[in-house]
Design a protein around this motif. Structure first.
Motif, PDB file in Angstrom:
ATOM      1  N   THR A  96      -5.217  15.024   5.347  1.00  0.00           N
ATOM      2  CA  THR A  96      -6.294  15.058   4.237  1.00  0.00           C
ATOM      3  C   THR A  96      -6.230  16.564   3.961  1.00  0.00           C
ATOM      4  O   THR A  96      -6.410  17.264   4.677  1.00  0.00           O
ATOM      5  N   THR A  97      -6.091  16.658   2.580  1.00  0.00           N
ATOM      6  CA  THR A  97      -6.082  17.917   1.663  1.00  0.00           C
ATOM      7  C   THR A  97      -6.897  17.734   0.735  1.00  0.00           C
ATOM      8  O   THR A  97      -7.144  16.733  -0.175  1.00  0.00           O
ATOM      9  N   THR A  98      -7.427  18.937  -0.076  1.00  0.00           N
ATOM     10  CA  THR A  98      -8.085  18.965  -1.293  1.00  0.00           C
ATOM     11  C   THR A  98      -7.053  19.447  -2.338  1.00  0.00           C
ATOM     12  O   THR A  98      -6.584  20.393  -2.048  1.00  0.00           O
ATOM     13  N   VAL A  99      -7.065  18.750  -3.487  1.00  0.00           N
ATOM     14  CA  VAL A  99      -6.234  19.247  -4.662  1.00  0.00           C
ATOM     15  C   VAL A  99      -7.305  19.646  -5.855  1.00  0.00           C
ATOM     16  O   VAL A  99      -8.315  18.828  -6.030  1.00  0.00           O
ATOM     17  N   GLU A 100      -7.400  21.019  -6.024  1.00  0.00           N
ATOM     18  CA  GLU A 100      -8.257  21.259  -7.179  1.00  0.00           C
ATOM     19  C   GLU A 100      -7.419  21.913  -8.149  1.00  0.00           C
ATOM     20  O   GLU A 100      -6.307  22.865  -7.928  1.00  0.00           O
ATOM     21  N   GLU A 101      -7.511  21.799  -9.210  1.00  0.00           N
ATOM     22  CA  GLU A 101      -6.773  22.170 -10.371  1.00  0.00           C
ATOM     23  C   GLU A 101      -7.622  22.532 -11.795  1.00  0.00           C
ATOM     24  O   GLU A 101      -8.529  21.596 -12.048  1.00  0.00           O
ATOM     25  N   ARG A 102      -7.496  23.590 -12.108  1.00  0.00           N
ATOM     26  CA  ARG A 102      -8.077  23.948 -13.528  1.00  0.00           C
ATOM     27  C   ARG A 102      -6.778  23.838 -14.604  1.00  0.00           C
ATOM     28  O   ARG A 102      -5.761  24.479 -14.449  1.00  0.00           O
ATOM     29  N   PHE A 103      -7.171  23.238 -15.704  1.00  0.00           N
ATOM     30  CA  PHE A 103      -6.119  23.007 -16.872  1.00  0.00           C
ATOM     31  C   PHE A 103      -6.510  22.965 -18.016  1.00  0.00           C
ATOM     32  O   PHE A 103      -7.829  22.685 -18.382  1.00  0.00           O
ATOM     33  N   ALA A 104      -5.527  23.023 -18.992  1.00  0.00           N
ATOM     34  CA  ALA A 104      -5.661  22.782 -20.404  1.00  0.00           C
ATOM     35  C   ALA A 104      -4.687  21.817 -21.079  1.00  0.00           C
ATOM     36  O   ALA A 104      -3.590  22.207 -20.793  1.00  0.00           O
ATOM     37  N   ASN A 107       2.645   7.426  -4.681  1.00  0.00           N
ATOM     38  CA  ASN A 107       3.380   7.312  -3.221  1.00  0.00           C
ATOM     39  C   ASN A 107       2.880   8.131  -2.156  1.00  0.00           C
ATOM     40  O   ASN A 107       3.274   8.873  -1.444  1.00  0.00           O
ATOM     41  N   LEU A 108       1.386   7.849  -2.251  1.00  0.00           N
ATOM     42  CA  LEU A 108       0.666   8.703  -1.010  1.00  0.00           C
ATOM     43  C   LEU A 108      -0.018   7.455  -0.216  1.00  0.00           C
ATOM     44  O   LEU A 108      -0.354   6.569  -0.622  1.00  0.00           O
ATOM     45  N   PRO A 109      -0.409   7.992   1.169  1.00  0.00           N
ATOM     46  CA  PRO A 109      -1.067   7.151   1.935  1.00  0.00           C
ATOM     47  C   PRO A 109      -2.352   6.802   1.454  1.00  0.00           C
ATOM     48  O   PRO A 109      -2.655   5.763   1.721  1.00  0.00           O
ATOM     49  N   GLU A 110      -2.872   7.679   0.885  1.00  0.00           N
ATOM     50  CA  GLU A 110      -4.475   7.314   0.447  1.00  0.00           C
ATOM     51  C   GLU A 110      -4.857   8.431  -0.785  1.00  0.00           C
ATOM     52  O   GLU A 110      -4.868   9.569  -0.498  1.00  0.00           O
ATOM     53  N   VAL A 111      -5.592   8.148  -1.643  1.00  0.00           N
ATOM     54  CA  VAL A 111      -6.299   8.984  -2.399  1.00  0.00           C
ATOM     55  C   VAL A 111      -7.926   8.666  -2.165  1.00  0.00           C
ATOM     56  O   VAL A 111      -8.446   7.371  -2.397  1.00  0.00           O
ATOM     57  N   LEU A 112      -8.624   9.560  -1.464  1.00  0.00           N
ATOM     58  CA  LEU A 112      -9.888   9.300  -0.975  1.00  0.00           C
ATOM     59  C   LEU A 112     -10.945   9.575  -2.215  1.00  0.00           C
ATOM     60  O   LEU A 112     -12.031   8.741  -2.383  1.00  0.00           O
ATOM     61  N   VAL A 142      -4.691  11.976   0.924  1.00  0.00           N
ATOM     62  CA  VAL A 142      -3.964  12.030   2.301  1.00  0.00           C
ATOM     63  C   VAL A 142      -2.430  12.358   1.898  1.00  0.00           C
ATOM     64  O   VAL A 142      -1.916  11.400   1.073  1.00  0.00           O
ATOM     65  N   GLN A 143      -1.855  13.141   2.451  1.00  0.00           N
ATOM     66  CA  GLN A 143      -0.635  13.386   2.222  1.00  0.00           C
ATOM     67  C   GLN A 143       0.284  13.278   3.592  1.00  0.00           C
ATOM     68  O   GLN A 143      -0.392  13.328   4.819  1.00  0.00           O
ATOM     69  N   THR A 144       1.569  13.079   3.610  1.00  0.00           N
ATOM     70  CA  THR A 144       2.401  13.061   4.685  1.00  0.00           C
ATOM     71  C   THR A 144       3.115  14.412   5.047  1.00  0.00           C
ATOM     72  O   THR A 144       3.681  14.812   4.001  1.00  0.00           O
ATOM     73  N   CYS A 145       2.830  15.177   6.114  1.00  0.00           N
ATOM     74  CA  CYS A 145       3.420  16.583   6.396  1.00  0.00           C
ATOM     75  C   CYS A 145       5.017  16.302   6.356  1.00  0.00           C
ATOM     76  O   CYS A 145       5.686  15.530   7.376  1.00  0.00           O
TER      77      CYS A 145
END
Length: 164
Positions: free
Chosen positions: A81-89, A38-43, A70-73
């Motif tokens: 537009t925002t950057t999502v960065e995640e490190r995970f295991a 449910n996002l406007p866009e995944v770039l 792209v998210q809606t405020c």
């Protein structure tokens, strides 16, 4: 049903030295992920995995996800537009052997079937978990709310109730 971002990997390919694996979403896959989340866009979405054998049929995957979305405020309702960065295991386990451990510090488990783990779906799930549930654009400020100059119609009743 095949997920939007499908990258099957045979668990048997992960040897004692481990295995590096990269998931990169195509334009069509990004569009499908945007609909799902449910996002406007995944770039863009790229997730680098390093997989290691843990136990006989268990893998541990260390991942580094970077996505542009792209998210809606929630304040202005404008898209940004925002950057999502995640490190995970995560731990990849054969379906039916998942742990019933409720320890919140334990690694999340991704079940696989017939010796095939879907690292595309794992990357998509990590993106969903990493998204800000209340996205706010930089500089977005809640508007000031003026006090109502007229007393509320039940103000007199509320005042009587406080006296008792």
């Amino acid at each position: 049903m095949t997920p939007e971002l499908h990258r099957p990997l045979a668990v048997a390919r992960v040897g004692p030295a481990g295995l590096a694996f990269v998931v990169e979403a195509s334009r069509d896959e990004c569009a499908a992920l945007a609909l799902r989340m449910n996002l406007p866009e995944v770039l863009s979405l790229t997730c680098r995995f390093h997989l290691e054998q843990d136990l006989a049929e268990t893998l541990v995957a260390h991942g580094h996800l970077i996505a542009q979305v792209v998210q809606t405020c929630i304040v202005s309702l404008d898209d940004f537009t925002t950057t999502v960065e995640e490190r995970f295991a995560i731990r990849c386990v054969a379906a039916g052997t998942e742990s019933d451990d409720s320890d919140p510090e334990a690694l999340d488990e991704i079940p696989y079937v017939d010796g095939i783990v879907d690292l595309g779906e794992a990357a998509a799930e990590q993106l969903a978990l990493a998204l800000d549930p209340y996205p706010r654009a930089a500089g977005a400020v809640l508007p000031e709310i003026e006090a109502d100059p007229e007393p509320h119609q039940f103000a007199a009743l509320a005042a009587l109730k406080r006296r008792h």
